[in-house]
Write an enzyme that holds these catalytic residues in place. Structure first.
Site, PDB file in Angstrom:
ATOM      1  N   LYS A  74      51.161  31.993  65.713  1.00 35.72           N
ATOM      2  CA  LYS A  74      52.079  33.054  66.116  1.00 35.72           C
ATOM      3  C   LYS A  74      52.370  32.908  67.601  1.00 35.72           C
ATOM      4  CE  LYS A  74      53.249  37.689  65.051  1.00 35.72           C
ATOM      5  NZ  LYS A  74      52.912  38.981  64.536  1.00 35.72           N
ATOM      6  N   GLU A  86      39.582  30.305  42.960  1.00 32.36           N
ATOM      7  CA  GLU A  86      39.772  31.616  42.329  1.00 32.36           C
ATOM      8  C   GLU A  86      40.777  31.584  41.174  1.00 32.36           C
ATOM      9  OE1 GLU A  86      39.527  30.966  45.505  1.00 32.36           O
ATOM     10  OE2 GLU A  86      38.747  32.643  46.674  1.00 32.36           O
ATOM     11  N   TRP A 102      56.570  33.128  63.899  1.00 32.11           N
ATOM     12  CA  TRP A 102      55.653  32.231  63.205  1.00 32.11           C
ATOM     13  C   TRP A 102      56.123  30.779  63.315  1.00 32.11           C
ATOM     14  CZ3 TRP A 102      51.358  34.508  62.245  1.00 32.11           C
ATOM     15  CH2 TRP A 102      51.312  35.846  61.831  1.00 32.11           C
ATOM     16  N   THR A 143      33.462  29.199  46.478  1.00 32.27           N
ATOM     17  CA  THR A 143      34.544  28.790  47.374  1.00 32.27           C
ATOM     18  C   THR A 143      33.913  28.060  48.552  1.00 32.27           C
ATOM     19  OG1 THR A 143      34.387  30.792  48.675  1.00 32.27           O
ATOM     20  CG2 THR A 143      35.878  30.842  46.799  1.00 32.27           C
TER      21      THR A 143
HETATM   22  P1  ADP Z   1      38.903  25.358  50.263  1.00 28.66           P
HETATM   23  O1  ADP Z   1      40.256  24.892  50.721  1.00 28.66           O
HETATM   24  O2  ADP Z   1      38.352  26.403  51.178  1.00 28.66           O
HETATM   25  O3  ADP Z   1      38.016  24.215  49.973  1.00 28.66           O
HETATM   26  P2  ADP Z   1      39.843  25.746  47.599  1.00 28.66           P
HETATM   27  O4  ADP Z   1      39.453  24.392  47.194  1.00 28.66           O
HETATM   28  O5  ADP Z   1      39.700  26.834  46.621  1.00 28.66           O
HETATM   29  O6  ADP Z   1      39.067  26.160  48.889  1.00 28.66           O
HETATM   30  O7  ADP Z   1      41.309  25.588  48.124  1.00 28.66           O
HETATM   31  C1  ADP Z   1      42.307  26.537  47.977  1.00 28.66           C
HETATM   32  C2  ADP Z   1      43.292  26.431  49.086  1.00 28.66           C
HETATM   33  O8  ADP Z   1      43.825  25.116  49.243  1.00 28.66           O
HETATM   34  C3  ADP Z   1      44.517  27.267  48.848  1.00 28.66           C
HETATM   35  O9  ADP Z   1      44.269  28.624  49.136  1.00 28.66           O
HETATM   36  C4  ADP Z   1      45.518  26.626  49.799  1.00 28.66           C
HETATM   37  O10 ADP Z   1      45.367  27.097  51.113  1.00 28.66           O
HETATM   38  C5  ADP Z   1      45.150  25.182  49.760  1.00 28.66           C
HETATM   39  N1  ADP Z   1      46.069  24.436  48.883  1.00 28.66           N
HETATM   40  C6  ADP Z   1      45.886  24.106  47.600  1.00 28.66           C
HETATM   41  N2  ADP Z   1      46.925  23.411  47.123  1.00 28.66           N
HETATM   42  C7  ADP Z   1      47.834  23.305  48.129  1.00 28.66           C
HETATM   43  C8  ADP Z   1      49.145  22.711  48.265  1.00 28.66           C
HETATM   44  N3  ADP Z   1      49.729  22.052  47.278  1.00 28.66           N
HETATM   45  N4  ADP Z   1      49.764  22.842  49.456  1.00 28.66           N
HETATM   46  C9  ADP Z   1      49.182  23.500  50.484  1.00 28.66           C
HETATM   47  N5  ADP Z   1      47.963  24.061  50.413  1.00 28.66           N
HETATM   48  C10 ADP Z   1      47.293  23.975  49.257  1.00 28.66           C
END
Ligand code: ADP
Length: 535
Positions: free
Chosen positions: A438, A328, A443, A182
């Protein structure tokens, strides 16, 4: 008790490779080299070379379960690693080339990577962390065409020297094939390890007509990096169906992408919103010069895609669908498409659906849960944390103590994303838990506010963060990048937001920036903004 008569055969991505070699030998893989020339491989080449890679790795002493790291752009050799490393029983570990050298070293050490396969143009990056890593062999892909130095193994020579008569290494369906860390927005990055089984199921899931809707007629161009989150699973999906792949190599500037679009006419492109945000600027600046391929479909994910941007692309002839997911979840957890009851909906209603994260993917469970652990209704109002479970969702992280805050007692993954779901099942992501604002006990959704700001005609990019406030605990601060030659005062932007937001929700402060900082995966980097403005 009656028993099923079905055979118990392990799910295996080797079957995807075998089938691709046999059924689709003429399908094409186009890769853009560092000098911007294109190199073409057939699926027949890909099949032969992936197996050669496996055979050569075994001859080099690879043992089952050994990690083989890749540090590569999107191209033919990276695809060969996706299939060749697992074919030998190895685990492909994609390293993120945008991370700091120390971080890459930490991740590779944590994963205990034994071999490294790297693009020649990335060797300067490798030099910055090589002292920290005991790779047994460093295999260099002569991607730029330059001669590989004597201290390294030349990937092409490695393949050419592979013993003939390769046999796949036997495996169970739960055996690992690849891993990815991640991005570590909070704390150290954590490793997710995918199996044959999770990958095959995810591939079958993503290859449904009502999801990505891919078919043999498509030409797919992933801007999404192959070094992150399995490139959203697209390599496996395309290999399964014999679909032409177009790889942009290291050239991800919108002008370069549009040139590649014009040359190879992709029908399906994938990437994070920030890529499309900058490309939209070009399309708008000179619609005569810059054009999208006719009827191209775009899959956008990794962050919210503003509705205004979806409309811009519609105007330029592209159909945009959004998906949500994370490292994940292999990574696809939801996709936007029009469910049967919405087929006749008005254009506004349709666009609104595509601006959501879509509906939960098949073969997994998804729920939203409030702070007290109560499941929330799908009424478009109640918000809660998205929790998921299923055969392509991780149940733990590689080689770290189980973190109770990441998994519920009944085994669901806590995603850290907060959302509402409407009665049709469409997910509206409000925020990441850590990005929520917040204020005065209520929110404020930063995602909603950013989307509305980016719909303002003068705004190019916007990111809204929480800053500490003695009275309200937190207040929103909007960071805004204006379009070239445009202006918009804070008062004007507040008025624009007041259409949808209550007065108490409006940002007190606007900061005008040249660009919003990006993370290693191309998303807005709010941590940096909080560091800068939060004090
Ligand atoms: P990182 O963002 O830390 O690089 P990941 O690539 O695994 O890690 O990204 C997952 C995160 O990206 C999700 O938990 C979410 O917060 C965000 N995300 C993914 N797709 C979307 C979407 N369509 N809209 C909003 N947020 C998204």
């Amino acid at each position: 008790m009656i028993r099923s008569t079905m055979q118990r055969a392990p799910l295996s991505i080797n079957q995807l490779l075998e089938r691709a070699g046999r059924l689709f030998p003429d399908s094409e893989i186009v890769s853009r080299r560092p000098d911007k020339s294109l190199v073409r491989h057939s699926f027949s080449d890909f099949y032969r070379r992936s197996r050669q890679l496996a055979s050569a790795l075994l001859a080099a002493g690879l043992q089952k379960g050994d990690r083989v790291a890749t540090l590569s752009w999107n191209h033919y050799a990276h695809l060969e690693c996706y299939f060749g490393i697992p074919a030998a029983g190895g685990v492909m570990h994609t390293l993120n080339l945008r991370l700091a050298p120390d971080e890459i070293a930490w991740i590779a050490n944590h994963a205990k990577d034994r071999f490294l396969i790297i693009d020649d143009i990335l060797l300067p990056l490798y030099e910055q962390f090589r002292a920290k890593l005991p790779f047994e062999q460093v295999i260099v892909v002569p991607f730029s065409g330059a001669k590989v130095g004597d201290s390294f193994v030349d990937y092409e020579a490695f393949l050419a020297g592979a013993p003939a008569g390769f046999d796949y290494v036997a495996h169970e369906e739960d055996d690992p094939i690849s891993m990815c860390y991640t991005s570590g927005t909070t704390g150290r990055p954590k490793g997710v390890v995918y199996s044959h089984r999770s990958t095959v199921i995810h591939t079958l899931m993503a290859n449904q007509p009502d999801h990505w809707g891919l078919s043999a007629k498509d030409r797919v161009l992933p801007v999404t990096p192959m070094f992150h989150a399995n490139c959203w699973g697209i390599p496996y999906c395309c290999v399964m169906l014999g679909i032409k792949l177009i790889f942009p190599g290291p050239h991800l500037h919108p002008e370069d992408l549009l040139a590649l679009f014009a040359a190879e006419k992709p029908t399906y492109v994938l990437g994070v919103p920030t890529i499309w945000l900058t490309m939209a600027q070009l399309l708008e600046s000179n619609p005569e010069k810059y054009k999208l391929p006719e009827g191209v479909r775009m899959l956008v994910g990794g962050a919210a895609m503003p509705e205004s941007l979806i409309r811009t692309y519609l105007k330029h002839g592209a159909a945009v669908a959004q998906g949500w997911g994370m490292t994940e979840t292999s990574p696809v957890g939801s996709i936007a498409y029009l469910k049967p009851e919405l087929q006749g909906a008005s254009e506004d209603e349709r666009v609104a659906r595509f601006a959501t994260a879509g509906v939960p993917a098949p073969i997994m469970d998804l729920r939203i849960v409030d702070d007290e652990g109560r499941e929330q209704p799908w009424d478009n109002k109640a918000v809660g944390e998205i929790q998921v479970r299923g055969p392509f969702i991780t149940g733990s992280y590689h080689d770290v103590p189980q973190e109770p805050e990441k998994f519920t007692a009944d085994g669901w993954l806590r995603t850290g994303d907060v959302a509402a779901i409407d009665a049709h099942g469409y997910i509206r992501i409000a925020d990441r838990t850590k990005d929520l604002i917040k204020s005065g006990g209520e929110w404020i959704s930063s995602v909603d506010m950013e989307n509305l700001l980016m719909a303002h005609p003068s705004v190019q990019e916007a990111a809204v963060i929480a800053i500490p406030d003695p009275k309200w605990s937190e207040r929103p601060l909007a960071c805004v990048v204006l379009k070239p030659g445009r202006t918009a005062t804070a008062e004007e932007l507040r008025l624009h937001l007041a259409v949808k937001f209550a007065k108490w929700q409006l940002p007190d402060r606007f900061e005008y920036l040249d660009a919003i900082p990006r993370t290693s995966t191309g998303k807005f980097w709010k941590v940096k903004l909080r560091e800068r403005f939060g004090a």
